[in-house]
Scaffold this motif. Structure first.
Motif: not given
Length: 138
Positions: A80-90, A54-56
């Motif tokens: 911190m970047t990994a906490r939100f990238l790919g986990k929500s809408d654009i 997984p990315f994170e």
């Protein structure tokens, strides 16, 4: 490294906003571009993602393995970047990237101020040491 990371965040924001590029593709494109050679951990992230990690987890593990001269606070900022990238809408990803860009910019500014302050201090110490040696020699 922080300046390169700031540019990387800027590019990610643009690609997510206007092209809806997936996270794994963002990493691959960044490596292929050759613009982020200072961010050597991206290669490790890319390999781990291709190995179905997984990315994170891949992101955080790669940063922990990175040998760089940045502060622990900056490492946490990059993680911190990994906490939100790919986990929500654009829009969620873009607004998170904008926030992180501001935090990275603040960190860069404080590092530059610290560098200037230490540079002045070292110049003063060298001048005084030179004067002291000159006095001793006379």
């Amino acid at each position: 490294m922080l300046n390169s990371f700031y540019q990387f965040l800027n590019e990610m924001e643009t690609k997510i906003r206007y092209q809806a590029v997936a996270v794994d593709d963002l990493i691959s494109q960044a490596i292929d571009s050759g613009n982020y050679n200072n961010l050597s951990f991206l290669i490790s992230v890319n390999k781990m993602i291709k190995s179905s990690i997984p990315f994170e987890i891949a992101w955080n593990k790669s940063i922990d393995e990175e040998d760089s001269f940045i502060s622990p606070q900056d490492i946490d900022l990059i993680k911190m970047t990994a906490r939100f990238l790919g986990k929500s809408d654009i829009e969620g990803q873009v607004s998170s990237l904008v926030l992180q860009k501001n935090l990275v910019k603040n960190s860069i500014d404080s590092a530059e101020k610290e560098l200037l302050l230490k540079g002045k201090m070292y110049r003063s110490v060298c001048t005084l040491a030179g004067a002291g040696i000159g006095i001793i020699l006379i």
